[in-house]
Design an enzyme around this catalytic site. Sequence first.
Site, mmCIF file in Angstrom:
data_model
loop_
_atom_site.group_PDB
_atom_site.id
_atom_site.type_symbol
_atom_site.label_atom_id
_atom_site.label_comp_id
_atom_site.label_asym_id
_atom_site.label_seq_id
_atom_site.Cartn_x
_atom_site.Cartn_y
_atom_site.Cartn_z
ATOM 1 N N MET A 14 56.987 49.818 50.255
ATOM 2 C CA MET A 14 57.042 48.736 51.246
ATOM 3 C C MET A 14 58.433 48.635 51.864
ATOM 4 S SD MET A 14 54.255 46.909 51.923
ATOM 5 C CE MET A 14 54.819 45.258 52.351
ATOM 6 N N GLY A 15 59.452 48.693 51.017
ATOM 7 C CA GLY A 15 60.820 48.613 51.526
ATOM 8 C C GLY A 15 61.158 49.774 52.438
ATOM 9 N N ASN A 33 69.417 50.875 46.758
ATOM 10 C CA ASN A 33 68.435 50.817 45.680
ATOM 11 C C ASN A 33 69.182 50.959 44.367
ATOM 12 O OD1 ASN A 33 65.297 50.903 45.334
ATOM 13 N ND2 ASN A 33 66.066 52.376 43.826
ATOM 14 N N LYS A 75 60.610 43.288 43.043
ATOM 15 C CA LYS A 75 59.543 42.567 42.346
ATOM 16 C C LYS A 75 59.871 41.085 42.242
ATOM 17 C CE LYS A 75 56.779 42.764 38.116
ATOM 18 N NZ LYS A 75 56.603 43.436 36.802
ATOM 19 N N ASN A 102 56.426 38.885 47.230
ATOM 20 C CA ASN A 102 55.391 37.872 46.980
ATOM 21 C C ASN A 102 55.888 36.864 45.952
ATOM 22 O OD1 ASN A 102 53.214 38.301 48.680
ATOM 23 N ND2 ASN A 102 52.327 39.885 47.382
ATOM 24 N N SER A 128 52.585 40.705 55.052
ATOM 25 C CA SER A 128 51.247 41.177 54.710
ATOM 26 C C SER A 128 50.859 42.357 55.577
ATOM 27 C CB SER A 128 50.215 40.058 54.896
ATOM 28 O OG SER A 128 48.911 40.544 54.600
ATOM 29 N N LYS A 184 51.863 32.517 52.836
ATOM 30 C CA LYS A 184 51.492 33.858 52.343
ATOM 31 C C LYS A 184 50.627 33.749 51.090
ATOM 32 C CE LYS A 184 51.675 38.403 52.012
ATOM 33 N NZ LYS A 184 51.374 38.771 50.637
ATOM 34 N N HIS A 187 47.231 32.738 52.227
ATOM 35 C CA HIS A 187 46.673 33.934 52.865
ATOM 36 C C HIS A 187 46.059 34.848 51.809
ATOM 37 C CE1 HIS A 187 47.139 38.259 53.702
ATOM 38 N NE2 HIS A 187 46.909 37.989 54.975
ATOM 39 N N ASN A 188 46.795 35.089 50.728
ATOM 40 C CA ASN A 188 46.296 35.977 49.690
ATOM 41 C C ASN A 188 45.112 35.359 48.954
ATOM 42 O OD1 ASN A 188 48.530 37.468 50.473
ATOM 43 N ND2 ASN A 188 49.062 38.047 48.386
ATOM 44 N N GLU A 191 42.246 35.973 51.068
ATOM 45 C CA GLU A 191 41.934 37.397 50.908
ATOM 46 C C GLU A 191 41.089 37.632 49.657
ATOM 47 O OE1 GLU A 191 44.669 41.039 49.417
ATOM 48 O OE2 GLU A 191 45.395 40.051 51.243
ATOM 49 N N ARG A 289 37.358 37.919 39.107
ATOM 50 C CA ARG A 289 38.237 39.019 38.687
ATOM 51 C C ARG A 289 38.511 38.940 37.188
ATOM 52 N NH1 ARG A 289 42.573 40.813 43.357
ATOM 53 N NH2 ARG A 289 41.229 40.434 45.153
ATOM 54 N N ARG A 447 33.463 6.887 33.162
ATOM 55 C CA ARG A 447 34.887 6.717 32.850
ATOM 56 C C ARG A 447 35.197 5.265 32.509
ATOM 57 N NH1 ARG A 447 38.657 7.444 36.408
ATOM 58 N NH2 ARG A 447 40.151 8.473 35.012
ATOM 59 N N HIS A 453 38.468 2.583 32.799
ATOM 60 C CA HIS A 453 39.275 3.075 33.915
ATOM 61 C C HIS A 453 39.031 2.301 35.209
ATOM 62 C CE1 HIS A 453 40.962 6.427 31.716
ATOM 63 N NE2 HIS A 453 39.753 6.777 31.295
#
Length: 469
Positions: A14-15, A33, A75, A102, A128, A184, A187-188, A191, A289, A447, A453
């Site tokens: 990416m970089g 780096n 990272k 991220n 992204s 972002k 957004h993810n 996604e 997932r 409740r 409550h």
Amino acid sequence: MTQAEIGLIGLAVMGQNLVLNLERNGYTVAVFNRTTAVTDDFVAAHPGKRLVATRTVEEFVASLARPRRILIMVKAGSPVDAVIEQLAPLLEPGDLIMDGGNSHFPDTERRSRDLPARGLQFMGVGVSGGEEGALWGPSIMPGGSPEAWNLVAPMLQAIAAKAPEDGKPCVVYLGPRSAGHYVKMVHNGIEYGDMQLIAEAYSILHGALGLTASELAAIFTEWNQGELDSYLIEITAQIFRRIDDLTGKPLVDLVLDTAQQKGTGKWTSQDSFNIAAPIPTINSAVVARIMSGMKQERVAAAAVLPGPEARFSGDRQQLIDSVRQALYASKISAYAQGMAMLRIASQEYGYDLNLGEVAAIWRAGCIIRARFLNRITAAFQRDAALPNLLLDPDFAQAVSERLPAWRYVVQTAVQLGIPAPAFSVSLAYYDSYRSARLPANLIQAQRDYFGAHTYERVDMPGAFHSDWA
């Protein structure tokens, strides 16, 4: 030494691609780096380009024109803090550090307090589009001070994707502090929901009709010509076409059914509970997932837990068409949830987000880019204070027209024992949102029964407690 206009730290793919994107757009870029060989190999692989290789942080900082503009692509988490702590003592007031990873928005919030207190500018910048997007034009979501944005606006506008409808760059100043990384993150999350819905559409068509990968490729290719036109539908069709070189079988059928995650979807779910923003489609995608990772347990359970004996006996084409309509309606529901969460977060965290602009910068470059985002932008242009996309007349009509097909698909999946959690909760969200009265009255009575409550009444103001026994 040549003075670079911007510097980038972190030469993973990416970089590297962002560096090449910046250079292609006319900027001289200093690169650093931690592993010097990576820097040397990268620069050697691109002779003649406006790249300045540096081998120490001190050399990197010295190579930059003032005010220094630095983009960190490492990272998320402690590595970002470590790089910042190396840089900060070497920088001068007004220099800008941008975190393009991220990062979790609370980390960005903290850095947005700490670095200005040391005289430095800081921005959290969501990027992204994956590797190709980084190289040819990503969707960019920057947050920070307006002054910091002004330092890099021309650069980010130059390298961002350009929307095909009007050529506008897919980047805009979103708001202060962690606004960019928060957008972002959501957004993810969207996604995650989008991918889960597509996977469930595949599962229903494959499980109910026994469609082959080749047949599914043709269906998804056709779908991509209409209202579902999007990057994710496009690549899904391509995935179904790919044949494994080793076996000659469709490669998708050989991929283990365990989906991994890096955390941004989970963060979206976690903060939705913090700010009381219902996003069941995204939550179901995160859970799916996690469930997929329980492969051994699922295999063992499959041997002992019964399912329905039913087989699909309806009209094949009707189910295919209905799944397409249900997918689009569920997608509207998922985006309605995500945009509503951004509206709530904007108020909670003081971001002052323009949701129409958020949708506009997602039109190209990013993973969820889709034709349908133009309709979201138009909805917020019609009503900037729109509380939920489902209340926009255009989207309300689109969902209403697809409701019979949507319910039919969910019913069919349940009857056949095909898990479709994202389809189901997307519909349940719609049904809950349109309900003037929900059964929460009973929950609140419970409740009050066991915890005193109190409750409110529908016929008079105030808080009440009853001796229910």
